[in-house]
Design a protein around this motif. Structure first.
Motif, PDB file in Angstrom:
ATOM      1  N   LYS A   1    -135.180  18.272  10.832  1.00  0.00           N
ATOM      2  CA  LYS A   1    -135.399  17.467   9.625  1.00  0.00           C
ATOM      3  C   LYS A   1    -136.761  16.794   9.657  1.00  0.00           C
ATOM      4  CE  LYS A   1    -130.696  16.419   8.174  1.00  0.00           C
ATOM      5  NZ  LYS A   1    -129.674  15.375   7.997  1.00  0.00           N
ATOM      6  N   THR A   2    -137.168  16.315  10.839  1.00  0.00           N
ATOM      7  CA  THR A   2    -138.472  15.671  10.987  1.00  0.00           C
ATOM      8  C   THR A   2    -139.591  16.660  10.688  1.00  0.00           C
ATOM      9  OG1 THR A   2    -137.576  14.194  12.671  1.00  0.00           O
ATOM     10  CG2 THR A   2    -139.965  14.390  12.570  1.00  0.00           C
ATOM     11  N   THR A   3    -139.479  17.868  11.207  1.00  0.00           N
ATOM     12  CA  THR A   3    -140.484  18.912  10.962  1.00  0.00           C
ATOM     13  C   THR A   3    -140.538  19.268   9.481  1.00  0.00           C
ATOM     14  OG1 THR A   3    -140.083  19.800  13.174  1.00  0.00           O
ATOM     15  CG2 THR A   3    -141.216  21.244  11.623  1.00  0.00           C
ATOM     16  N   PHE A   4    -139.370  19.392   8.851  1.00  0.00           N
ATOM     17  CA  PHE A   4    -139.291  19.708   7.419  1.00  0.00           C
ATOM     18  C   PHE A   4    -139.989  18.619   6.602  1.00  0.00           C
ATOM     19  CE2 PHE A   4    -137.326  20.278   3.264  1.00  0.00           C
ATOM     20  CZ  PHE A   4    -137.251  21.667   3.145  1.00  0.00           C
ATOM     21  N   LYS A   5    -139.718  17.349   6.962  1.00  0.00           N
ATOM     22  CA  LYS A   5    -140.328  16.223   6.236  1.00  0.00           C
ATOM     23  C   LYS A   5    -141.836  16.212   6.420  1.00  0.00           C
ATOM     24  CE  LYS A   5    -139.664  11.450   5.205  1.00  0.00           C
ATOM     25  NZ  LYS A   5    -139.967  10.196   5.505  1.00  0.00           N
ATOM     26  N   LYS A   6    -142.301  16.502   7.637  1.00  0.00           N
ATOM     27  CA  LYS A   6    -143.748  16.526   7.891  1.00  0.00           C
ATOM     28  C   LYS A   6    -144.427  17.620   7.075  1.00  0.00           C
ATOM     29  CE  LYS A   6    -143.939  14.445  12.467  1.00  0.00           C
ATOM     30  NZ  LYS A   6    -144.180  14.625  13.890  1.00  0.00           N
ATOM     31  N   THR A   7    -143.760  18.765   6.951  1.00  0.00           N
ATOM     32  CA  THR A   7    -144.317  19.849   6.136  1.00  0.00           C
ATOM     33  C   THR A   7    -144.364  19.437   4.673  1.00  0.00           C
ATOM     34  OG1 THR A   7    -143.484  21.493   7.703  1.00  0.00           O
ATOM     35  CG2 THR A   7    -144.122  22.303   5.526  1.00  0.00           C
ATOM     36  N   ASP A   8    -143.326  18.750   4.189  1.00  0.00           N
ATOM     37  CA  ASP A   8    -143.330  18.199   2.828  1.00  0.00           C
ATOM     38  C   ASP A   8    -144.573  17.339   2.607  1.00  0.00           C
ATOM     39  OD1 ASP A   8    -141.056  19.215   1.673  1.00  0.00           O
ATOM     40  OD2 ASP A   8    -139.822  17.453   2.000  1.00  0.00           O
ATOM     41  N   GLU A   9    -144.810  16.433   3.548  1.00  0.00           N
ATOM     42  CA  GLU A   9    -145.950  15.517   3.443  1.00  0.00           C
ATOM     43  C   GLU A   9    -147.272  16.269   3.464  1.00  0.00           C
ATOM     44  OE1 GLU A   9    -145.239  12.811   6.668  1.00  0.00           O
ATOM     45  OE2 GLU A   9    -143.516  11.903   5.671  1.00  0.00           O
TER      46      GLU A   9
ATOM     47  N   HIS B   1    -139.546  24.527   0.465  1.00  0.00           N
ATOM     48  CA  HIS B   1    -139.648  23.094   0.148  1.00  0.00           C
ATOM     49  C   HIS B   1    -139.597  22.816  -1.350  1.00  0.00           C
ATOM     50  CE1 HIS B   1    -140.702  21.720   4.266  1.00  0.00           C
ATOM     51  NE2 HIS B   1    -141.022  23.007   4.385  1.00  0.00           N
ATOM     52  N   TYR B   2    -140.247  23.664  -2.124  1.00  0.00           N
ATOM     53  CA  TYR B   2    -140.345  23.438  -3.576  1.00  0.00           C
ATOM     54  C   TYR B   2    -140.223  24.766  -4.306  1.00  0.00           C
ATOM     55  CZ  TYR B   2    -142.357  19.145  -1.756  1.00  0.00           C
ATOM     56  OH  TYR B   2    -142.548  17.984  -1.054  1.00  0.00           O
ATOM     57  N   SER B   3    -139.592  24.744  -5.479  1.00  0.00           N
ATOM     58  CA  SER B   3    -139.416  25.991  -6.233  1.00  0.00           C
ATOM     59  C   SER B   3    -140.720  26.429  -6.887  1.00  0.00           C
ATOM     60  CB  SER B   3    -138.319  25.826  -7.297  1.00  0.00           C
ATOM     61  OG  SER B   3    -138.645  24.805  -8.206  1.00  0.00           O
ATOM     62  N   ASP B   4    -141.601  25.476  -7.208  1.00  0.00           N
ATOM     63  CA  ASP B   4    -142.910  25.787  -7.792  1.00  0.00           C
ATOM     64  C   ASP B   4    -143.777  24.534  -7.753  1.00  0.00           C
ATOM     65  OD1 ASP B   4    -141.898  24.176  -9.886  1.00  0.00           O
ATOM     66  OD2 ASP B   4    -141.344  25.912 -11.086  1.00  0.00           O
ATOM     67  N   LYS B   5    -144.998  24.653  -8.241  1.00  0.00           N
ATOM     68  CA  LYS B   5    -145.922  23.529  -8.232  1.00  0.00           C
ATOM     69  C   LYS B   5    -145.396  22.380  -9.080  1.00  0.00           C
ATOM     70  CE  LYS B   5    -149.368  23.109 -10.979  1.00  0.00           C
ATOM     71  NZ  LYS B   5    -150.560  23.374 -11.770  1.00  0.00           N
ATOM     72  N   GLU B   6    -144.764  22.702 -10.199  1.00  0.00           N
ATOM     73  CA  GLU B   6    -144.257  21.665 -11.106  1.00  0.00           C
ATOM     74  C   GLU B   6    -143.204  20.796 -10.411  1.00  0.00           C
ATOM     75  OE1 GLU B   6    -144.962  24.835 -12.072  1.00  0.00           O
ATOM     76  OE2 GLU B   6    -146.719  24.137 -13.192  1.00  0.00           O
ATOM     77  N   GLU B   7    -142.324  21.428  -9.638  1.00  0.00           N
ATOM     78  CA  GLU B   7    -141.317  20.652  -8.915  1.00  0.00           C
ATOM     79  C   GLU B   7    -141.984  19.752  -7.881  1.00  0.00           C
ATOM     80  OE1 GLU B   7    -137.032  21.226  -6.739  1.00  0.00           O
ATOM     81  OE2 GLU B   7    -138.654  22.546  -6.067  1.00  0.00           O
ATOM     82  N   LEU B   8    -142.988  20.272  -7.194  1.00  0.00           N
ATOM     83  CA  LEU B   8    -143.744  19.486  -6.215  1.00  0.00           C
ATOM     84  C   LEU B   8    -144.324  18.228  -6.878  1.00  0.00           C
ATOM     85  CD1 LEU B   8    -145.421  18.859  -3.666  1.00  0.00           C
ATOM     86  CD2 LEU B   8    -147.018  20.649  -4.386  1.00  0.00           C
ATOM     87  N   VAL B   9    -144.987  18.411  -8.021  1.00  0.00           N
ATOM     88  CA  VAL B   9    -145.607  17.287  -8.743  1.00  0.00           C
ATOM     89  C   VAL B   9    -144.529  16.315  -9.221  1.00  0.00           C
ATOM     90  CG1 VAL B   9    -146.961  16.630 -10.776  1.00  0.00           C
ATOM     91  CG2 VAL B   9    -147.649  18.621  -9.409  1.00  0.00           C
ATOM     92  N   ASN B  10    -143.440  16.852  -9.782  1.00  0.00           N
ATOM     93  CA  ASN B  10    -142.360  15.992 -10.286  1.00  0.00           C
ATOM     94  C   ASN B  10    -141.729  15.155  -9.186  1.00  0.00           C
ATOM     95  OD1 ASN B  10    -142.671  16.857 -12.924  1.00  0.00           O
ATOM     96  ND2 ASN B  10    -141.111  18.445 -12.767  1.00  0.00           N
ATOM     97  N   ILE B  11    -141.526  15.756  -8.019  1.00  0.00           N
ATOM     98  CA  ILE B  11    -140.930  15.025  -6.897  1.00  0.00           C
ATOM     99  C   ILE B  11    -141.882  13.941  -6.403  1.00  0.00           C
ATOM    100  CG2 ILE B  11    -140.257  15.239  -4.455  1.00  0.00           C
ATOM    101  CD1 ILE B  11    -138.842  17.869  -5.257  1.00  0.00           C
ATOM    102  N   MET B  12    -143.169  14.291  -6.247  1.00  0.00           N
ATOM    103  CA  MET B  12    -144.152  13.312  -5.787  1.00  0.00           C
ATOM    104  C   MET B  12    -144.231  12.134  -6.763  1.00  0.00           C
ATOM    105  SD  MET B  12    -148.245  13.703  -5.051  1.00  0.00           S
ATOM    106  CE  MET B  12    -148.633  13.954  -6.768  1.00  0.00           C
ATOM    107  N   GLU B  13    -144.349  12.438  -8.063  1.00  0.00           N
ATOM    108  CA  GLU B  13    -144.457  11.381  -9.070  1.00  0.00           C
ATOM    109  C   GLU B  13    -143.154  10.583  -9.156  1.00  0.00           C
ATOM    110  OE1 GLU B  13    -145.785  12.999 -12.796  1.00  0.00           O
ATOM    111  OE2 GLU B  13    -147.785  13.425 -12.016  1.00  0.00           O
ATOM    112  N   GLY B  14    -142.025  11.267  -9.022  1.00  0.00           N
ATOM    113  CA  GLY B  14    -140.732  10.582  -9.062  1.00  0.00           C
ATOM    114  C   GLY B  14    -140.581   9.581  -7.929  1.00  0.00           C
TER     115      GLY B  14
END
Length: 199
Positions: free
Chosen positions: A5-13, A50-63
């Motif tokens: 989980k830590t590795t997954f979170k670091k990749t998210d970041e 981690h993300y289905s597409d760029k839009e999901e990435l942006v939406n999650i970050m902004e959310g």
């Protein structure tokens, strides 16, 4: 939290950081998943874990940013709507908000800048407006304001004043401290433009 989980979170970041880094030179609308994977030297499959597409990435970050800002604004409105500041030397909720903004300054500066998301600040304005209206109603029992100016203009003037100061601070290269910008924001709520100009 386990290692996986830590590795997954670091990749998210790292993916979010890559998006923001690319966004310094490229408009959000032109950024692709390939831009991100090339910068990180990962395959597209890793991105899609981690993300289905760029839009999901942006939406999650902004959310995530919006959720944190919404939570921090609850106490801030109490501090900004205090009428007598003479006995009030510190504004812990406001300082906490600016500490969060400062910790996320690169993301926020990009989002509100020319290559970021033009809709992001509209969401922040809506959050501010809702907090303002709730707090004013608690204080006065109504959501109507000065009789000589239409309510929608009053709200716009108050919210724009707060947003403009925050945006200006985010964009400044040699920024004031969190305490200094908090004091400026508080002082500008009670001083007229003529007082600010020392007229």
């Amino acid at each position: 939290m386990n290692v996986q989980k830590t590795t997954f979170k670091k990749t998210d970041e790292k993916i979010i950081t890559a998006l923001v880094d690319i966004g310094q030179d490229k408009p959000l609308s032109k950024i692709t998943v390939s831009d991100i994977t090339k910068l990180l030297k990962i395959n597209r499959g890793t991105f899609y874990l981690h993300y289905s597409d760029k839009e999901e990435l942006v939406n999650i970050m902004e959310g995530q940013l919006n959720k944190a800002i919404r939570k921090k604004l609850v106490g801030v409105m109490d501090e900004l709507l205090v009428l007598n500041f003479s006995n009030k030397k510190s504004f812990p909720h406001l300082l906490d908000l600016f500490h969060f903004l400062n910790a996320n300054k690169k993301k926020l500066k990009w989002l509100v800048g020319p290559t970021g998301d033009p809709n992001f600040m509209d969401t922040i304005k809506d959050i501010l407006k809702n907090n303002l209206l709730v707090r004013v109603k608690q204080l006065t029992g109504t959501q109507t304001f000065i009789a000589t100016i239409p309510d929608r203009y009053v709200i716009h003037i108050v919210i724009s004043g707060i947003i403009d100061i925050i945006e200006f601070w985010l964009k400044e290269e040699d920024s004031l401290s969190e305490k200094e910008i908090s004091d400026i924001l508080v002082n500008t709520r009670v001083l007229s433009p003529y007082q600010l100009l020392n007229l």
